[in-house]
Design a protein around this motif. Structure first.
Motif: not given
Length: 131
Positions: A58-66, A101-112
């Motif tokens: 959520l944090a990287p998505l918000g930063l990316f959009i902004s 950062w967003l892509v890395a966070s999404l991958i980490a979420m998917w793996l865990n």
């Protein structure tokens, strides 16, 4: 077979106890889990880290959009002695960084994903294999 045993373990009683209760059922059979405090604390701390990955995007998505919206809509000018092209480059680099950062966070979420469920936590506490 176990479900049939659980269904058979229901107890019923007649309505003589109360004029508002037609039938009473009791299903309080449960497993007892014994675990030491330090082992439980260790399991919970590991699980909290994995639970954080579910919302970590959520944090990287918000930063990316902004940053992308600011870059698209802004007319960069010279401020604080820094040229407009440099400001634009900073925002482009910020967009690229937050995108990574967003892509890395999404991958980490998917793996865990499976390891961050309540069922997985209970299996860890029981020290059993997940069903």
């Amino acid at each position: 077979m176990e479900n049939n045993e659980q269904i058979a373990s229901f107890e019923t009683s007649d309505a003589s106890e109360s004029r508002f209760v037609n039938e009473r059922r009791s299903n309080v059979k449960s497993d007892l889990i014994e675990i030491t405090e330090d082992k439980l604390e260790n399991i919970l701390l590991k699980h909290l880290k994995k639970m954080g990955t579910r919302k970590g995007w959520l944090a990287p998505l918000g930063l990316f959009i902004s940053v992308v919206l600011a870059n698209v809509s802004a007319a960069f000018t010279e401020k604080f002695g820094i040229p407009a092209n440099t400001w634009e480059a900073v925002f482009i680099l910020a967009a690229i960084g937050s995108g990574i950062w967003l892509v890395a966070s999404l991958i980490a979420m998917w793996l865990n994903w499976k390891e961050s469920t309540t069922d997985f936590l209970i299996c860890q506490i029981k020290d059993s294999e997940q069903e």
